[in-house]
Design a protein around this motif. Structure first.
Motif, PDB file in Angstrom:
ATOM      1  N   GLY A 255     -49.494 -23.521 -47.899  1.00 45.82           N
ATOM      2  CA  GLY A 255     -50.401 -22.496 -47.392  1.00 45.82           C
ATOM      3  C   GLY A 255     -51.202 -22.977 -46.206  1.00 45.82           C
ATOM      4  O   GLY A 255     -51.326 -24.183 -45.958  1.00 45.82           O
ATOM      5  N   LYS A 256     -51.762 -22.021 -45.475  1.00 41.78           N
ATOM      6  CA  LYS A 256     -52.589 -22.346 -44.317  1.00 41.78           C
ATOM      7  C   LYS A 256     -53.990 -22.742 -44.770  1.00 41.78           C
ATOM      8  O   LYS A 256     -54.624 -22.020 -45.534  1.00 41.78           O
ATOM      9  CB  LYS A 256     -52.680 -21.144 -43.371  1.00 41.78           C
ATOM     10  N   PRO A 257     -54.495 -23.881 -44.298  1.00 40.11           N
ATOM     11  CA  PRO A 257     -55.848 -24.284 -44.688  1.00 40.11           C
ATOM     12  C   PRO A 257     -56.892 -23.331 -44.117  1.00 40.11           C
ATOM     13  O   PRO A 257     -56.752 -22.813 -43.008  1.00 40.11           O
ATOM     14  CB  PRO A 257     -55.984 -25.690 -44.105  1.00 40.11           C
ATOM     15  N   LEU A 258     -57.966 -23.127 -44.910  1.00 37.51           N
ATOM     16  CA  LEU A 258     -59.069 -22.281 -44.462  1.00 37.51           C
ATOM     17  C   LEU A 258     -60.071 -23.069 -43.611  1.00 37.51           C
ATOM     18  O   LEU A 258     -60.780 -22.489 -42.796  1.00 37.51           O
ATOM     19  CB  LEU A 258     -59.788 -21.680 -45.673  1.00 37.51           C
ATOM     20  N   ASN A 259     -60.146 -24.379 -43.860  1.00 33.64           N
ATOM     21  CA  ASN A 259     -61.087 -25.235 -43.130  1.00 33.64           C
ATOM     22  C   ASN A 259     -62.525 -24.716 -43.245  1.00 33.64           C
ATOM     23  O   ASN A 259     -63.271 -24.666 -42.257  1.00 33.64           O
ATOM     24  CB  ASN A 259     -60.672 -25.354 -41.651  1.00 33.64           C
ATOM     25  N   GLU A 260     -62.883 -24.312 -44.465  1.00 34.18           N
ATOM     26  CA  GLU A 260     -64.227 -23.845 -44.759  1.00 34.18           C
ATOM     27  C   GLU A 260     -64.856 -24.749 -45.812  1.00 34.18           C
ATOM     28  O   GLU A 260     -64.144 -25.417 -46.568  1.00 34.18           O
ATOM     29  CB  GLU A 260     -64.202 -22.406 -45.277  1.00 34.18           C
ATOM     30  N   PRO A 261     -66.179 -24.785 -45.907  1.00 36.18           N
ATOM     31  CA  PRO A 261     -66.819 -25.553 -46.979  1.00 36.18           C
ATOM     32  C   PRO A 261     -66.384 -25.035 -48.353  1.00 36.18           C
ATOM     33  O   PRO A 261     -66.176 -23.831 -48.530  1.00 36.18           O
ATOM     34  CB  PRO A 261     -68.316 -25.305 -46.752  1.00 36.18           C
ATOM     35  N   ILE A 262     -66.240 -25.956 -49.302  1.00 36.97           N
ATOM     36  CA  ILE A 262     -65.886 -25.593 -50.673  1.00 36.97           C
ATOM     37  C   ILE A 262     -67.049 -25.983 -51.575  1.00 36.97           C
ATOM     38  O   ILE A 262     -67.382 -27.168 -51.697  1.00 36.97           O
ATOM     39  CB  ILE A 262     -64.600 -26.302 -51.134  1.00 36.97           C
ATOM     40  N   ALA A 263     -67.666 -24.990 -52.190  1.00 39.28           N
ATOM     41  CA  ALA A 263     -68.737 -25.229 -53.155  1.00 39.28           C
ATOM     42  C   ALA A 263     -68.255 -24.689 -54.495  1.00 39.28           C
ATOM     43  O   ALA A 263     -68.099 -23.480 -54.662  1.00 39.28           O
ATOM     44  CB  ALA A 263     -70.020 -24.533 -52.721  1.00 39.28           C
ATOM     45  N   GLN A 264     -67.983 -25.591 -55.433  1.00 38.95           N
ATOM     46  CA  GLN A 264     -67.444 -25.176 -56.728  1.00 38.95           C
ATOM     47  C   GLN A 264     -68.316 -25.695 -57.860  1.00 38.95           C
ATOM     48  O   GLN A 264     -68.771 -26.837 -57.858  1.00 38.95           O
ATOM     49  CB  GLN A 264     -66.015 -25.697 -56.931  1.00 38.95           C
ATOM     50  N   TYR A 265     -68.516 -24.831 -58.828  1.00 38.44           N
ATOM     51  CA  TYR A 265     -69.071 -25.254 -60.109  1.00 38.44           C
ATOM     52  C   TYR A 265     -68.309 -24.484 -61.176  1.00 38.44           C
ATOM     53  O   TYR A 265     -68.474 -23.267 -61.305  1.00 38.44           O
ATOM     54  CB  TYR A 265     -70.572 -24.990 -60.207  1.00 38.44           C
ATOM     55  N   GLY A 266     -67.438 -25.194 -61.893  1.00 36.68           N
ATOM     56  CA  GLY A 266     -66.653 -24.557 -62.942  1.00 36.68           C
ATOM     57  C   GLY A 266     -65.837 -23.404 -62.401  1.00 36.68           C
ATOM     58  O   GLY A 266     -65.040 -23.573 -61.473  1.00 36.68           O
ATOM     59  N   PRO A 267     -66.047 -22.186 -62.927  1.00 39.36           N
ATOM     60  CA  PRO A 267     -65.192 -21.046 -62.573  1.00 39.36           C
ATOM     61  C   PRO A 267     -65.646 -20.276 -61.343  1.00 39.36           C
ATOM     62  O   PRO A 267     -65.146 -19.189 -61.077  1.00 39.36           O
ATOM     63  CB  PRO A 267     -65.309 -20.161 -63.824  1.00 39.36           C
ATOM     64  N   PHE A 268     -66.609 -20.825 -60.604  1.00 42.07           N
ATOM     65  CA  PHE A 268     -67.080 -20.168 -59.390  1.00 42.07           C
ATOM     66  C   PHE A 268     -66.765 -21.061 -58.187  1.00 42.07           C
ATOM     67  O   PHE A 268     -67.083 -22.251 -58.186  1.00 42.07           O
ATOM     68  CB  PHE A 268     -68.593 -19.926 -59.449  1.00 42.07           C
ATOM     69  N   VAL A 269     -66.157 -20.471 -57.151  1.00 36.60           N
ATOM     70  CA  VAL A 269     -65.811 -21.222 -55.939  1.00 36.60           C
ATOM     71  C   VAL A 269     -66.303 -20.429 -54.736  1.00 36.60           C
ATOM     72  O   VAL A 269     -65.750 -19.381 -54.402  1.00 36.60           O
ATOM     73  CB  VAL A 269     -64.296 -21.483 -55.829  1.00 36.60           C
ATOM     74  N   MET A 270     -67.358 -20.950 -54.097  1.00 35.65           N
ATOM     75  CA  MET A 270     -67.963 -20.265 -52.972  1.00 35.65           C
ATOM     76  C   MET A 270     -68.020 -21.223 -51.779  1.00 35.65           C
ATOM     77  O   MET A 270     -67.359 -22.259 -51.787  1.00 35.65           O
ATOM     78  CB  MET A 270     -69.359 -19.761 -53.363  1.00 35.65           C
ATOM     79  N   ASN A 271     -68.834 -20.866 -50.766  1.00 38.63           N
ATOM     80  CA  ASN A 271     -68.940 -21.709 -49.576  1.00 38.63           C
ATOM     81  C   ASN A 271     -70.244 -22.487 -49.502  1.00 38.63           C
ATOM     82  O   ASN A 271     -70.395 -23.347 -48.641  1.00 38.63           O
ATOM     83  CB  ASN A 271     -68.791 -20.868 -48.305  1.00 38.63           C
ATOM     84  N   SER A 272     -71.208 -22.166 -50.370  1.00 29.01           N
ATOM     85  CA  SER A 272     -72.497 -22.840 -50.302  1.00 29.01           C
ATOM     86  C   SER A 272     -73.143 -22.892 -51.681  1.00 29.01           C
ATOM     87  O   SER A 272     -72.794 -22.124 -52.585  1.00 29.01           O
ATOM     88  CB  SER A 272     -73.433 -22.113 -49.332  1.00 29.01           C
ATOM     89  N   ARG A 273     -74.105 -23.780 -51.825  1.00 32.84           N
ATOM     90  CA  ARG A 273     -74.852 -23.887 -53.077  1.00 32.84           C
ATOM     91  C   ARG A 273     -75.613 -22.589 -53.376  1.00 32.84           C
ATOM     92  O   ARG A 273     -75.670 -22.142 -54.523  1.00 32.84           O
ATOM     93  CB  ARG A 273     -75.829 -25.065 -53.009  1.00 32.84           C
ATOM     94  N   ALA A 274     -76.172 -21.978 -52.331  1.00 37.57           N
ATOM     95  CA  ALA A 274     -76.897 -20.731 -52.537  1.00 37.57           C
ATOM     96  C   ALA A 274     -75.993 -19.643 -53.102  1.00 37.57           C
ATOM     97  O   ALA A 274     -76.407 -18.864 -53.979  1.00 37.57           O
ATOM     98  CB  ALA A 274     -77.527 -20.277 -51.220  1.00 37.57           C
ATOM     99  N   GLU A 275     -74.767 -19.589 -52.626  1.00 34.84           N
ATOM    100  CA  GLU A 275     -73.818 -18.595 -53.140  1.00 34.84           C
ATOM    101  C   GLU A 275     -73.439 -18.892 -54.583  1.00 34.84           C
ATOM    102  O   GLU A 275     -73.236 -17.965 -55.383  1.00 34.84           O
ATOM    103  CB  GLU A 275     -72.582 -18.555 -52.249  1.00 34.84           C
ATOM    104  N   LEU A 276     -73.339 -20.183 -54.925  1.00 34.87           N
ATOM    105  CA  LEU A 276     -73.082 -20.550 -56.323  1.00 34.87           C
ATOM    106  C   LEU A 276     -74.237 -20.112 -57.224  1.00 34.87           C
ATOM    107  O   LEU A 276     -74.017 -19.569 -58.316  1.00 34.87           O
ATOM    108  CB  LEU A 276     -72.879 -22.058 -56.454  1.00 34.87           C
ATOM    109  N   GLU A 277     -75.450 -20.363 -56.774  1.00 39.68           N
ATOM    110  CA  GLU A 277     -76.612 -19.976 -57.569  1.00 39.68           C
ATOM    111  C   GLU A 277     -76.654 -18.464 -57.760  1.00 39.68           C
ATOM    112  O   GLU A 277     -76.991 -17.967 -58.840  1.00 39.68           O
ATOM    113  CB  GLU A 277     -77.884 -20.480 -56.896  1.00 39.68           C
ATOM    114  N   GLN A 278     -76.265 -17.716 -56.734  1.00 39.80           N
ATOM    115  CA  GLN A 278     -76.220 -16.265 -56.857  1.00 39.80           C
ATOM    116  C   GLN A 278     -75.138 -15.830 -57.843  1.00 39.80           C
ATOM    117  O   GLN A 278     -75.322 -14.875 -58.610  1.00 39.80           O
ATOM    118  CB  GLN A 278     -75.969 -15.624 -55.491  1.00 39.80           C
ATOM    119  N   ALA A 279     -74.001 -16.550 -57.828  1.00 38.63           N
ATOM    120  CA  ALA A 279     -72.929 -16.230 -58.780  1.00 38.63           C
ATOM    121  C   ALA A 279     -73.411 -16.397 -60.213  1.00 38.63           C
ATOM    122  O   ALA A 279     -73.148 -15.536 -61.080  1.00 38.63           O
ATOM    123  CB  ALA A 279     -71.707 -17.116 -58.516  1.00 38.63           C
TER     124      ALA A 279
END
Length: 288
Positions: A255-279
């Motif tokens: 696959g083509k890489p996204l080249n974006e930040p990866i912020a993961q905690y368990g079953p949530f995968v976002m681009n930032s810590r703030a987005e994880l906290e919102q999840a």
């Protein structure tokens, strides 16, 4: 079967950059599996986040399944070789994943689902792949599709090589699912003993293979059953894969890489810590 597919001979084959042995673990309600693509490989194999392989004929290893759990920000692709698994989710989707079929789920902005075996004994075997979503799509509406084995294109290549095209494009052929941005290629390949398969790959994709029957050589590098081979990047037009003393089966995933930040905690995968906290906040508020 959808007939013969004529592909060009690979002139410059990718090489094996690294061999990876999976890590035995448990997930869900104690399901035993092998984690092949682990967290430390996510950046190297972007846009892929995880690959699990499971295979057991002992019901104690799988019978409890994966009770309700949430996801946000990525897609799951479950490919069943043997056995039956019932899917239900908070969007009202329900389906039975059975032999040779694929379940493709886009978690998007969030859903809760369960995957529970619908058999009391026998062999349960398959794979689950996690495919990242680009930041612009992480909050799209969830989506789900059950793809029975009969709806997945199967093609015969030169010398009896057979390919099951789950996703992406191979030559002029399209798979059961296509995606923009990451453009994943997901194929299950059967190679007769002693035969070399020639598979084209675009130069700008990250790619790996996972051998689950027999053993192969990628040019002069051996890859045994239950090993993953990360394929090197560079000025290559594909990969040559030769089955050794017996027929081999393997997954080729690219696959083509996204080249974006990866912020993961368990079953949530976002681009930032703030987005994880919102999840987490959204999940706890019951808005998935």
């Amino acid at each position: 079967m959808t007939g013969f597919l004529n592909l060009s001979t690979v002139q410059r084959s990718r090489q094996v950059e690294r061999l990876v042995n999976g890590i035995p673990t448990t997930d869900g309600a104690g399901v035993k599996l092998t984690r092949v693509l682990t967290h430390d490989l996510q950046r190297r194999l972007d846009p892929f986040l995880m690959l699990d392989a499971f295979r057991s004929d002992d019901p104690d290893d799988y019978i409890a399944g994966f009770p309700n759990h949430p996801h946000r920000g990525f897609e799951t692709v479950t490919y069943m070789l043997n056995g039956r698994m019932r899917h239900r989710d908070s969007r009202g989707n329900e389906g039975l994943l059975s032999e040779g079929g694929v379940q493709w789920m886009t978690a998007g902005r969030g859903l809760i689902h369960s995957e529970i075996p619908e058999q009391q004994d026998g062999l349960m075997e398959g794979f689950q792949l996690w495919l990242n979503l680009p930041g612009k799509n992480k909050m799209i509406a969830p989506w789900y599709r059950d793809i029975p084995a009969g709806e997945i294109p199967v093609h015969t290549l030169a010398d009896g090589v057979e390919v099951k095209l789950i996703a992406g494009h191979l030559g002029d052929a399209a798979g059961a699912v296509t995606r923009e941005d990451t453009e994943p290629l997901y194929i299950d390949i059967s190679v007769p003993a002693g035969v070399t398969a020639h598979l084209p790959l675009a130069a700008d994709v990250n790619a790996f293979i996972y051998v689950y029957r027999g053993a192969v050589k990628i040019d002069d590098r051996g890859v045994k059953s239950t090993q993953m081979a990360i394929l090197g990047n560079g000025d290559f037009d594909g990969v040559r894969i030769t089955a050794q003393d017996e027929p081999a089966r393997l997954l080729l995933i690219a696959g083509k890489p996204l080249n974006e930040p990866i912020a993961q905690y368990g079953p949530f995968v976002m681009n930032s810590r703030a987005e994880l906290e919102q999840a987490f906040a959204d999940y706890q508020a019951g808005t998935f």
